[in-house]
Design a protein around this motif. Sequence first.
Motif, PDB file in Angstrom:
ATOM      1  N   ASN B 167       0.821  -1.225   0.000  1.00 52.59           N
ATOM      2  CA  ASN B 167       0.000   0.000   0.000  1.00 52.59           C
ATOM      3  C   ASN B 167       0.842   1.255   0.000  1.00 52.59           C
ATOM      4  O   ASN B 167       0.332   2.349  -0.084  1.00 52.59           O
ATOM      5  CB  ASN B 167      -0.949  -0.003   1.198  1.00 52.59           C
ATOM      6  CG  ASN B 167      -0.222   0.284   2.493  1.00 52.59           C
ATOM      7  OD1 ASN B 167       0.869  -0.228   2.704  1.00 52.59           O
ATOM      8  ND2 ASN B 167      -0.804   1.137   3.335  1.00 52.59           N
ATOM      9  N   ILE B 171      -0.161   0.344  -4.683  1.00 52.38           N
ATOM     10  CA  ILE B 171      -1.533   0.848  -4.730  1.00 52.38           C
ATOM     11  C   ILE B 171      -1.609   2.331  -5.087  1.00 52.38           C
ATOM     12  O   ILE B 171      -2.363   2.717  -5.986  1.00 52.38           O
ATOM     13  CB  ILE B 171      -2.252   0.514  -3.405  1.00 52.38           C
ATOM     14  CG1 ILE B 171      -2.391  -1.018  -3.286  1.00 52.38           C
ATOM     15  CG2 ILE B 171      -3.596   1.202  -3.311  1.00 52.38           C
ATOM     16  CD1 ILE B 171      -2.872  -1.502  -1.944  1.00 52.38           C
ATOM     17  N   PRO B 172      -0.780   3.172  -4.430  1.00 52.71           N
ATOM     18  CA  PRO B 172      -0.874   4.587  -4.825  1.00 52.71           C
ATOM     19  C   PRO B 172      -0.448   4.809  -6.270  1.00 52.71           C
ATOM     20  O   PRO B 172      -0.997   5.671  -6.958  1.00 52.71           O
ATOM     21  CB  PRO B 172       0.110   5.277  -3.865  1.00 52.71           C
ATOM     22  CG  PRO B 172       0.341   4.304  -2.768  1.00 52.71           C
ATOM     23  CD  PRO B 172       0.131   2.940  -3.324  1.00 52.71           C
ATOM     24  N   LYS B 175      -3.297   3.951  -8.576  1.00 52.39           N
ATOM     25  CA  LYS B 175      -4.289   5.017  -8.552  1.00 52.39           C
ATOM     26  C   LYS B 175      -3.832   6.218  -9.350  1.00 52.39           C
ATOM     27  O   LYS B 175      -4.593   6.812 -10.124  1.00 52.39           O
ATOM     28  CB  LYS B 175      -4.539   5.413  -7.081  1.00 52.39           C
ATOM     29  CG  LYS B 175      -5.469   6.586  -6.900  1.00 52.39           C
ATOM     30  CD  LYS B 175      -6.910   6.220  -7.280  1.00 52.39           C
ATOM     31  CE  LYS B 175      -7.943   7.198  -6.718  1.00 52.39           C
ATOM     32  NZ  LYS B 175      -7.738   8.552  -7.143  1.00 52.39           N
ATOM     33  N   ILE B 380       5.175   8.250  -0.207  1.00 52.16           N
ATOM     34  CA  ILE B 380       5.220   7.550  -1.492  1.00 52.16           C
ATOM     35  C   ILE B 380       5.482   8.571  -2.603  1.00 52.16           C
ATOM     36  O   ILE B 380       4.946   9.687  -2.576  1.00 52.16           O
ATOM     37  CB  ILE B 380       3.881   6.848  -1.740  1.00 52.16           C
ATOM     38  CG1 ILE B 380       3.609   5.871  -0.585  1.00 52.16           C
ATOM     39  CG2 ILE B 380       3.912   6.083  -3.064  1.00 52.16           C
ATOM     40  CD1 ILE B 380       2.146   5.692  -0.332  1.00 52.16           C
TER      41      ILE B 380
END
Lengths: 934, 443
Positions: B167, B171-172, B175, B380
């Motif tokens: 994550n 995941i970022p 997105k 991130i």
Amino acid sequence: MVVALVPSLVAFFMANRIFRESITEQQRQGLVALANGTRDQIEGLVTSRINDANTLSLLPAWGQLLSDRQGLGAADLPFFRFLESYLDEKGYDDLILIDPDGRVRFSLTYPDLAGLHIGDHERLGTEIARSVDAANTLLQTEISNFSWFPPAEASSAFITSPVIEDGVIAGNIVLKVPRTLLQLSANDAFLGRTGEILTLAQEGGKLLFTTPPRFSPPVRANEPGHQALWDAVEQTLSGHQASSFLDDALGNEVMAEGRYIPSMNWALLVKIDTAEMYEPVDAFFRASAFIVLLALLLAFALAWAAHRLITRPLELLTAQVRRPRGAPLPEHLEIRGRHEVRELSKAFSGLFGKLRSHQRDLERKVEARTAELSTALEAAEAASRAKSEFLAVMSHELRTPLNGVIGFTEILNKTPLTPAQRQYARNANVSGHNLLRIIDDILDLSKIEAGMLELDLERTDIIELIQNSVDVVKLAAARKDLELLLRIDPTLPRHVVVDPVRLTQILCNLLGNAIKFTEAGEVELGVEYRDDRVLFSVRDTGIGISAEQKRKLFQAFSQADSSTSRRYGGTGLGLTISQSLADRMGSRIEMESELGRGSRFFFDVPVEVVDGEDEDGEDEVGEGQGEGMVKRCLIVDDHAGSRALLSEILTRHGVAVVACAGGREAIRILESDVDGFDALICDNGMPALTGQETFRIIRDELGITAETLPVLLLYTAADEAAEWVGCELSGGVCGLDKPVNADALLACLGRLGTGASGATDPGRPAADQPDGVGAAGAPGEPTAAGARPGAAADPAPAERPTILVAEDVPLNMFLITSLLATILPEATLLRAENGEEAVGLFRSEKPDLVLMDVQMPRMSGLGATKEIRRLEREAGTHTPIVALTAATLTEDRDRCLEAGMDQVLTKPIDTDRLKEALSAVFGASVPTLDRVGP
Amino acid sequence: MVSNPLFRIAVPAILCMVWACGPGGSAGSADQAGSPGQGGAPQAEREGAIRVGVLHSLTGTMAISEVSVVNATLLAMEEINARGGVNGRRIEALVRDGESDGIIFAREAERLIAEDRVEVVFGCWTSDCRRTVRPVFERHDHLLFYPVQYEGIELSPNIVYTGAAPNQQIIPAVKWAMDNLGDRFYLVGSDYVFPHTANAIIRDQVQSLRGHILGEAYVLLGSAEVEAIADEIVRLEPDAILNTLNGDSNIAFFEALRARGITPERIPTISFSIAETELQLMGSAPFGGDYAAWNYFQSVPGETNESFVATYRATYGADAVINDPMEAAYTGVHLWALAAEQAGSTSPGAIRDVLGGLSLAAPHGPVSIDGRTQHLWKTIRIGRIRDDGQFEIVWSSPKPVRPLPYPSYRTTQAWHDFLDGLHAMWGGNWANQGATPSGAESP
């Protein structure tokens, strides 16, 4: 003081520092615990809120609610009841459902918001949109920052969770979080008075408190007082966690502990004022500073007291006691102080008192003693002066009458007398001489003791000196029938520098003693030369001296035994004088003795050897030895020592020797071997057969002629052999008196060896035998001619010499003129009673000799002499002047010589010495007089 | 006699002071008993240096990546020693070679813990290795700091994960790709556990955002057989390629893409395993314009990173480059040291107790250990590869992101089942040891 002060202050400050450090550490740990606890509390709150949202998002109702575009129906009411009660219970004040397009489907608290898009910041604020975006990006529940939420007109945060239906994000639920929900339940008691927990977030370049602070004002950037706090927050927000000291927004110094809170992106600061923190340390510091100060003051006080009571009094005491040398002692000590010090002071005072009285006593005693001593000294000095004067007077006064006694008894003896009268006169003369000798001894001793004796060093024929000394005593030895032996080292130099008079005196004394204390046997004088010292030793076979007697031996007026004094006579001064003389010569008379076996006295004198021109006589002896020396010699002597000495002398000179102890034996030897010997040396005084008798037998019975065997007869001063030898010269005999001198013996033998024909003139050199027996008898004996070496060269003066005698004492004048008339009957005598008269007579009569008394009225002898010498310098002549003086000291003598006199004769006038003096002037015309024995 | 008046006064004064100093004396004795600040250092000297293990592949296929991680690890230790060590004790590093082989890693880990008695181990790169050594650390209840971003789905009380959880990277990035590049993706990866898991997560996420996965292909580790994949990409024309290829395969893959006229402008690629080190080794030319997702880029602004880069280059050369795992390894060492200081001890248990909430300013930004998962809160970033081999940062999360090793939209059990399936598929391995790449149809 420094020694005491430094450690205590160091200890004090160290203790303070350590205390402070431990407080710091303790407080820091407290802050750390509080910070960690607060952080965990916030994180825990956030996590539980997030879990709330997670749980809610999983409710199955959301899908239907979101898909139902119709709005909320009545069927949904129970669900909403549940939600409302849930929110109440949990403390959230709103729940907002947002559809996938970002529109508000409903809000439980603010129904008006329905339909609004989350991008409508004006109505909804910014944080709903942000949290929805974050949640959908990360597919997880996210919490937003606190910010202004217009509908509630308050600051709020939002927890947003995605609602996933069949793997697809169907929408989001948003829980509105009021500030109070994250309110920290901090323990204010733990924070104390000044502790504070700050949570700050960075929002649009500003730092905002996310929970209400206890005291702090808002933190503003660019505010100088806030910079430290600002920096600390920034550091913490970057993740840094640390303790630090800084000034907070209130301007107080604080210790702060920073923590980063990631879930809210907050900075947490827990801080406390250092003033409060260090309160106990400061209290301790004040208290201990007080104690230390008190202790110091006390220490000073005690030190001062100690100084005042002990040290200072002791100092004063020391100062009073320690005084410069010579300063008087203080009268009393007045020292204040403790009783010990006072006691000490008293003790010192007492001591001083005693010291003072003792000192006074001492001074009195010293004065008394000094007075006594000076009196005694004066008395002693006076006595000494009196003694010296007395001695001088005595010397003069005793000698003058004695002079008369001796002189007239001698003259009396020359006159026709009956045998009895002659004997009386002789006895009187001898007594006078004895008395004179005693007086001389006493005078010598007194001179020595007065330190007035001085040596008169001059070049001397040492052999002659020894011979003379022996001559003095040989008659005495002969009378006691003692063998007198003379053993002279052949290496002995002939001429040395000594005081001949004093050396002779010592030798005569030692020899005289030896003879005096020896009843039978022999007396030997040995002379050795070693390392510039001449060693004299006198050995006898007399009574000897015990070790005890030896100790007193050299003391004045003591003989070894008082009984011996009675037996042998004598003053006992001789050895004392001799020892003193030896001492002056740099020597010391020592002795070894065995009681009953004899004694040996010896001393060595340092001498300076002078290579004087050889004497004529010695040359003669040398020639004699070289030409017709005897080769074999028979020695006859009953005395073993004498025999051995003779043998030794001859053997050393290359003469073969046969010795025997008696006449009979000699005759036997000669009978058996008549040609074996060139000469016979025979002692006259032998018991069985005398030398003369032996001679007779040899000549008459054996018929050995003078040519074949000349005979040398040795005799002593006591026997009559000398005259007999004179008569028997033609018989091939010559004589030599004992003790035998090696040179004389060799000379004699030499003459014997040159031929028997020459034996008719055995005349010996006068140097060898000045008082030769052969010359005894008539004055003017021709054999004595040439005996005076000095006189032999002198041309004879006028046939009738004129002699001027200056003498103020009539008795002396008469004695001298009588002696002169006896010695030189043909001389013209001029008499002067004082110096002036003498000078006048000298001028008018021009005498050949002047005999001058020194002490005379009107003009002394010295003055007259000077005057005469002055006159002579004008005329260019020189008349001998002989001083006559009773003074015997060297300085008197020197004064006379300085005045111009040629010779000094000491009173009483000795006939012999007067004769010598005359012969020195008039040479051979002076006859010798018979010597008066001692 | 004594003549100095000062001395005469001093003697009684000293006597008085001795009495007066009685209470002070007791304060002096406290010096011996207490003094916590000074007591530690000499005691530590007596104990000697702290031994720590560094376990990486110094040989084998992973050496090119791991050697620089070793460098970063040792640099952090030198910095700590230079400022006085940990609790006054020097750190002594024992560097061991895992030879790019999980079995050897496990063996060396065992040796470091049991024989060398190290206090902690910094090491591992591949998930294969990590998963192989994990039982060793758990059996000894020891501590491993693991510096590489990984697939997640794991929690061990004996491992501190300083790299990104899914994550915090994947995941970022997905997105961001969907927001900025489009919603049609092609997935390509090496044939082992991380790409498979990553792609599973990507699939979930793309699906949740109503996007499309056009294809998914795997290449055996170290293989260059990418032509078919490139052809397929040309055929499918995705909006973006999500690349989890590791190692040399990337060169072949990108050259194949370029050979077919696929440029970043036409079909951009987001890579999850290409960093500065790989670009330097492979040459940046084929990769320019494409994207990568990491927590750290060497180009991250800020004082902390600038100083880190300068120190590293001063130590290992001016042309040395730094990547995300190196930074994570470096941060891990500092975190361990901070924990040891806080705990006053270096025993694994004591350190674990203080890990939660521990934060520091890492080169890439603030990091804080999430006590529950022992992962880090991390920022991130997505960067575009520049021609010089560095990255231009095009996006970063507004604040550190909570680590979630188990993406929340599947249950924990579901994730474990997924991994068990992979493990079983590969015959008990965490990578495809066979000759044929796994198909897209993974569990």
